[in-house]
Design a protein around this motif. Structure first.
Motif, PDB file in Angstrom:
ATOM      1  N   HIS A  89       0.810  -1.214   0.000  1.00 42.80           N
ATOM      2  CA  HIS A  89       0.000   0.000   0.000  1.00 42.80           C
ATOM      3  C   HIS A  89       0.847   1.270   0.000  1.00 42.80           C
ATOM      4  O   HIS A  89       0.387   2.315  -0.481  1.00 42.80           O
ATOM      5  CB  HIS A  89      -0.980  -0.033   1.174  1.00 42.80           C
ATOM      6  CG  HIS A  89      -2.143  -0.948   0.942  1.00 42.80           C
ATOM      7  ND1 HIS A  89      -2.099  -2.300   1.217  1.00 42.80           N
ATOM      8  CD2 HIS A  89      -3.368  -0.714   0.412  1.00 42.80           C
ATOM      9  CE1 HIS A  89      -3.255  -2.842   0.880  1.00 42.80           C
ATOM     10  NE2 HIS A  89      -4.041  -1.915   0.395  1.00 42.80           N
ATOM     11  N   ARG A 104       1.170   2.681  -3.314  1.00 40.34           N
ATOM     12  CA  ARG A 104      -0.043   3.185  -3.949  1.00 40.34           C
ATOM     13  C   ARG A 104      -0.437   4.573  -3.450  1.00 40.34           C
ATOM     14  O   ARG A 104      -1.481   5.082  -3.834  1.00 40.34           O
ATOM     15  CB  ARG A 104      -1.221   2.217  -3.686  1.00 40.34           C
ATOM     16  CG  ARG A 104      -0.938   0.760  -4.022  1.00 40.34           C
ATOM     17  CD  ARG A 104      -0.327   0.595  -5.383  1.00 40.34           C
ATOM     18  NE  ARG A 104      -1.095   1.230  -6.431  1.00 40.34           N
ATOM     19  CZ  ARG A 104      -0.603   1.583  -7.597  1.00 40.34           C
ATOM     20  NH1 ARG A 104       0.674   1.388  -7.860  1.00 40.34           N
ATOM     21  NH2 ARG A 104      -1.380   2.157  -8.508  1.00 40.34           N
ATOM     22  N   PRO A 147      -4.126   0.333   5.292  1.00 36.12           N
ATOM     23  CA  PRO A 147      -4.244   1.436   4.333  1.00 36.12           C
ATOM     24  C   PRO A 147      -4.573   2.778   4.991  1.00 36.12           C
ATOM     25  O   PRO A 147      -4.092   3.825   4.556  1.00 36.12           O
ATOM     26  CB  PRO A 147      -5.375   0.984   3.401  1.00 36.12           C
ATOM     27  CG  PRO A 147      -5.373  -0.496   3.512  1.00 36.12           C
ATOM     28  CD  PRO A 147      -5.009  -0.791   4.930  1.00 36.12           C
ATOM     29  N   ASN A 198      -5.193  -5.603  -1.301  1.00 38.43           N
ATOM     30  CA  ASN A 198      -6.275  -5.689  -0.330  1.00 38.43           C
ATOM     31  C   ASN A 198      -7.269  -6.778  -0.674  1.00 38.43           C
ATOM     32  O   ASN A 198      -7.578  -7.014  -1.845  1.00 38.43           O
ATOM     33  CB  ASN A 198      -7.004  -4.346  -0.234  1.00 38.43           C
ATOM     34  CG  ASN A 198      -7.544  -4.112   1.156  1.00 38.43           C
ATOM     35  OD1 ASN A 198      -8.539  -4.695   1.547  1.00 38.43           O
ATOM     36  ND2 ASN A 198      -6.854  -3.274   1.914  1.00 38.43           N
ATOM     37  N   GLY A 222      -8.313   0.666  -0.612  1.00 41.39           N
ATOM     38  CA  GLY A 222      -6.907   1.014  -0.641  1.00 41.39           C
ATOM     39  C   GLY A 222      -6.636   2.318   0.067  1.00 41.39           C
ATOM     40  O   GLY A 222      -7.523   2.893   0.723  1.00 41.39           O
ATOM     41  N   VAL A 223      -5.429   2.786  -0.048  1.00 42.07           N
ATOM     42  CA  VAL A 223      -5.040   4.049   0.573  1.00 42.07           C
ATOM     43  C   VAL A 223      -5.966   5.179   0.120  1.00 42.07           C
ATOM     44  O   VAL A 223      -6.358   6.045   0.916  1.00 42.07           O
ATOM     45  CB  VAL A 223      -3.574   4.381   0.217  1.00 42.07           C
ATOM     46  CG1 VAL A 223      -3.190   5.752   0.750  1.00 42.07           C
ATOM     47  CG2 VAL A 223      -2.636   3.320   0.775  1.00 42.07           C
TER      48      VAL A 223
END
Length: 431
Positions: A99, A102, A148, A368, A384-385
């Protein structure tokens, strides 16, 4: 028994039936119940949370018992094995490493026309994580939701999770939460937990984003509070679709189908294969692996109602059917998965080759495991982030730059009948 049909049958309608499996006639009744819970918690705070926890979860709690104490968190480490702690920490490392790659970067561009444009990413102030606890404990879900948020830089991460007996939260869940950076944990579940996070109570803080899967009541509650808070998605029961050719190992495929079916009686497990012989072998392997299965009843229900093997004419036909179904998890157990992946357009997560079971994605590959279900992969992506970030546009014009576009703005504003828009520019360029 896992059914086998051929592509000549009405495959599409059967796949659509499975995709629509959560849309039963009782949803409207359940939604009315959820609305009642949301309004009660919004008005009465902790009192309503405790009332519905007693009514729905049969847990009698006091307001001061909602928050998990520091001594309970410390004790949890003594209740898990060293091997489990090591596995949780390994998963943390891999999930965080993925993560961190990202995280979107803020940027500013200084143009030659004296215009500055950019985008600035900032985390939400508070994130609320819902961790289910009905059928099993899910430390992996804690990691997939909390890490995240931590990587995004969310200052305050809180978690809610139901308890089952003894007012205790599973120690593995508590350890995972601490390892992942959760600061506060509350022992409450169901729609009342979502309401508490959305509106805030005397004990549970109001958050900006709610993530995490749950049952139909949790999902409906997230749907109804969206707009007051952000949410990740409306998660449905788990599902896997496997595309396999003659090179696939039937025991592996059967195990992967059962790995989804054991989650929930409404989980879906589908195999599309070009090999009729493999189809029969997988069917038999599923029956063998179900013998003495610890979760046999629920798993058999899922297989009976939402399990399916389809014998297709080609891998291209399999890819086409898969794209229409848009599975949460897609496994490509074929000789050349990289050649086939180019034909895949819609899937939450794609697992390539016989050595990549979906379980590695569930636990510690890094990407994830909170994924779009029930066809939502056609337009949605994994948690996600980005779920915990929002972005602001940055705009700066010099006087010269504003003068260069003033006429165009005037024309557009006048066309839309907004004279003050036009004046706000004219005043600046006519002085």
């Amino acid at each position: 028994m896992l059914r086998i049909i051929t592509q000549q049958a009405d495959v599409r309608s059967e796949l659509q039936r499975i995709c629509d499996r959560t849309q039963d006639e009782q949803v409207l009744h359940k939604e009315a119940t959820v609305r009642e819970v949301l309004q009660a918690v919004k008005r009465q705070g902790d009192k309503a949370v405790l009332h519905y926890t007693a009514e729905f979860d049969h847990q009698i709690l006091k307001a001061e018992e909602l928050k998990v104490t520091g001594s309970e968190l410390d004790a949890a480490y003594q209740q898990v094995s060293k091997d489990l702690l090591q596995a949780i920490r390994l998963a943390c490392q891999k999930i965080e490493a993925f993560h961190r790659q990202r995280v979107p970067k803020s940027w500013v561009q200084f143009g030659d026309d004296e215009v500055v444009l950019g985008k600035r990413y900032t985390p939400v102030d508070r994130a609320g994580l819902y961790i289910p606890g009905g059928r099993a404990c899910y430390p992996s879900t804690v990691l997939m939701n909390a890490i995240p948020a931590k990587v995004a830089g969310v200052p305050r991460v809180v978690m809610v999770t139901p308890v089952r007996g003894g007012k205790m939260v599973n120690p593995a869940v508590l350890v995972a939460a601490q390892e992942a950076g959760v600061q506060e944990i509350y022992r409450v579940g169901g729609a009342q937990a979502i309401a508490a996070l959305a509106y805030g109570t005397e004990t549970i803080p109001k958050v900006n984003v709610i993530t995490g899967p749950g049952n139909i009541y949790v999902t409906l509650a997230k749907k109804l509070v969206y707009g007051t808070v952000g949410i990740d998605s409306l998660a449905g029961p788990s599902e896997v679709l496997v595309i396999a050719d003659e090179t696939a190992n039937p025991a592996y495929v059967a195990a992967d189908l059962l790995a989804q079916a054991e989650h929930d009686p409404m989980a879906a497990a589908i195999l599309l294969t070009t090999d009729a012989g493999l189809a029969k072998k997988v069917q038999m392997a599923v029956e063998r692996q179900l013998v003495d299965h610890p979760r046999r009843i629920d798993t058999e229900k899922a297989i009976a109602h939402y399990g399916l093997i389809v014998v297709v004419e080609s891998l291209a036909a399999a890819a086409e059917l898969s794209n229409e179904f848009a599975p949460e998890h897609l496994e490509l157990e074929v000789a050349d998965p990289w050649a086939l992946i180019n034909q895949i357009r819609h899937a939450g997560a794609i697992f390539l080759g016989s050595s990549t079971p979906e379980a590695v994605g569930d636990y510690l590959a890094g990407p994830n495991h909170t994924l779009p279900t029930s066809g939502a992969a056609r337009y949605a992506s994994a948690l996600g982030v980005e779920t915990f970030l929002k972005h602001s546009s940055i705009i700066q014009y010099s006087q010269t730059a504003l003068e260069n576009v003033a006429s165009a703005i005037d024309i557009l504003a006048t066309t839309e009948g907004l004279p003050s828009h036009a004046d706000s520019v004219k005043l600046r360029v006519e002085d």
